[in-house]
Design a protein around this motif. Structure first.
Motif, PDB file in Angstrom:
ATOM      1  N   THR A  58       0.851  -1.179   0.000  1.00  0.00           N
ATOM      2  CA  THR A  58       0.000   0.000   0.000  1.00  0.00           C
ATOM      3  C   THR A  58       0.892   1.235   0.000  1.00  0.00           C
ATOM      4  O   THR A  58       1.835   1.332   0.781  1.00  0.00           O
ATOM      5  CB  THR A  58      -0.924   0.020   1.231  1.00  0.00           C
TER       6      THR A  58
ATOM      7  N   ASN B 170       0.919   5.658  -0.300  1.00  0.00           N
ATOM      8  CA  ASN B 170       0.234   6.942  -0.281  1.00  0.00           C
ATOM      9  C   ASN B 170       0.783   7.722  -1.474  1.00  0.00           C
ATOM     10  O   ASN B 170       1.994   7.936  -1.561  1.00  0.00           O
ATOM     11  CB  ASN B 170       0.514   7.701   1.016  1.00  0.00           C
TER      12      ASN B 170
ATOM     13  N   THR C 193       0.195  11.200  -3.947  1.00  0.00           N
ATOM     14  CA  THR C 193      -0.484  12.469  -4.146  1.00  0.00           C
ATOM     15  C   THR C 193      -1.034  12.526  -5.563  1.00  0.00           C
ATOM     16  O   THR C 193      -0.280  12.591  -6.528  1.00  0.00           O
ATOM     17  CB  THR C 193       0.474  13.648  -3.896  1.00  0.00           C
TER      18      THR C 193
ATOM     19  N   SER D 114      -4.380   9.640 -11.395  1.00  0.00           N
ATOM     20  CA  SER D 114      -4.589   8.231 -11.063  1.00  0.00           C
ATOM     21  C   SER D 114      -4.459   7.368 -12.309  1.00  0.00           C
ATOM     22  O   SER D 114      -3.951   6.249 -12.253  1.00  0.00           O
ATOM     23  CB  SER D 114      -5.946   8.016 -10.387  1.00  0.00           C
TER      24      SER D 114
ATOM     25  N   SER E  21      -7.281   4.628  -5.264  1.00  0.00           N
ATOM     26  CA  SER E  21      -8.326   5.486  -4.704  1.00  0.00           C
ATOM     27  C   SER E  21      -7.872   6.934  -4.752  1.00  0.00           C
ATOM     28  O   SER E  21      -6.977   7.340  -3.997  1.00  0.00           O
ATOM     29  CB  SER E  21      -8.648   5.084  -3.264  1.00  0.00           C
TER      30      SER E  21
ATOM     31  N   GLU F 206      -9.793   9.391  -3.924  1.00  0.00           N
ATOM     32  CA  GLU F 206     -10.347   9.990  -2.708  1.00  0.00           C
ATOM     33  C   GLU F 206      -9.426   9.799  -1.503  1.00  0.00           C
ATOM     34  O   GLU F 206      -9.156  10.722  -0.742  1.00  0.00           O
ATOM     35  CB  GLU F 206     -11.716   9.386  -2.415  1.00  0.00           C
ATOM     36  N   LYS F 207      -8.917   8.566  -1.334  1.00  0.00           N
ATOM     37  CA  LYS F 207      -8.057   8.254  -0.185  1.00  0.00           C
ATOM     38  C   LYS F 207      -6.587   8.535  -0.462  1.00  0.00           C
ATOM     39  O   LYS F 207      -5.766   8.468   0.454  1.00  0.00           O
ATOM     40  CB  LYS F 207      -8.212   6.782   0.202  1.00  0.00           C
ATOM     41  N   GLN F 208      -6.256   8.796  -1.746  1.00  0.00           N
ATOM     42  CA  GLN F 208      -4.866   9.038  -2.144  1.00  0.00           C
ATOM     43  C   GLN F 208      -3.994   7.809  -1.894  1.00  0.00           C
ATOM     44  O   GLN F 208      -2.858   7.919  -1.429  1.00  0.00           O
ATOM     45  CB  GLN F 208      -4.281  10.253  -1.413  1.00  0.00           C
ATOM     46  N   THR F 209      -4.558   6.620  -2.177  1.00  0.00           N
ATOM     47  CA  THR F 209      -3.818   5.389  -1.955  1.00  0.00           C
ATOM     48  C   THR F 209      -3.785   4.527  -3.206  1.00  0.00           C
ATOM     49  O   THR F 209      -4.664   4.601  -4.059  1.00  0.00           O
ATOM     50  CB  THR F 209      -4.434   4.551  -0.813  1.00  0.00           C
TER      51      THR F 209
ATOM     52  N   ALA G 210       2.865   3.272   2.697  1.00  0.00           N
ATOM     53  CA  ALA G 210       1.937   3.406   3.827  1.00  0.00           C
ATOM     54  C   ALA G 210       2.364   2.470   4.950  1.00  0.00           C
ATOM     55  O   ALA G 210       2.810   1.366   4.699  1.00  0.00           O
ATOM     56  CB  ALA G 210       0.520   3.094   3.385  1.00  0.00           C
TER      57      ALA G 210
END
Length: 67
Positions: free
Chosen positions: A5, A7, A9, A16, A35, A37-40, A66
């Motif tokens: 996982t 993170n 930006t 994306s 995602s 929305e979650k920036q993941t 992460a």
């Protein structure tokens, strides 16, 4: 097989999409969940953490692993 996982930006669907295209070019990705929305970015692959990290980094996006 490992799941990593990150993170990442990402400010828009173009961001994306760039990450998704880069990882698909890498190949060997069994599962990919991005995602905005979650920036993941969650990647299930046989590649090493470093390989996936560097592939995402090449898109120019800020990326961290992460915890």
């Amino acid at each position: 097989m490992a799941t990593y996982t990150f993170n990442v930006t990402m400010t828009c669907t173009g961001c994306s999409g760039a990450v998704e295209r880069a990882l698909k070019r890498l190949g060997g990705i069994n599962k990919l969940d991005i995602s905005l929305e979650k920036q993941t970015v969650v990647v299930e692959t046989d590649h090493s953490l470093e390989t996936v990290f560097e592939t995402i980094k090449k898109t120019g996006k800020a990326v961290t692993v992460a915890s």
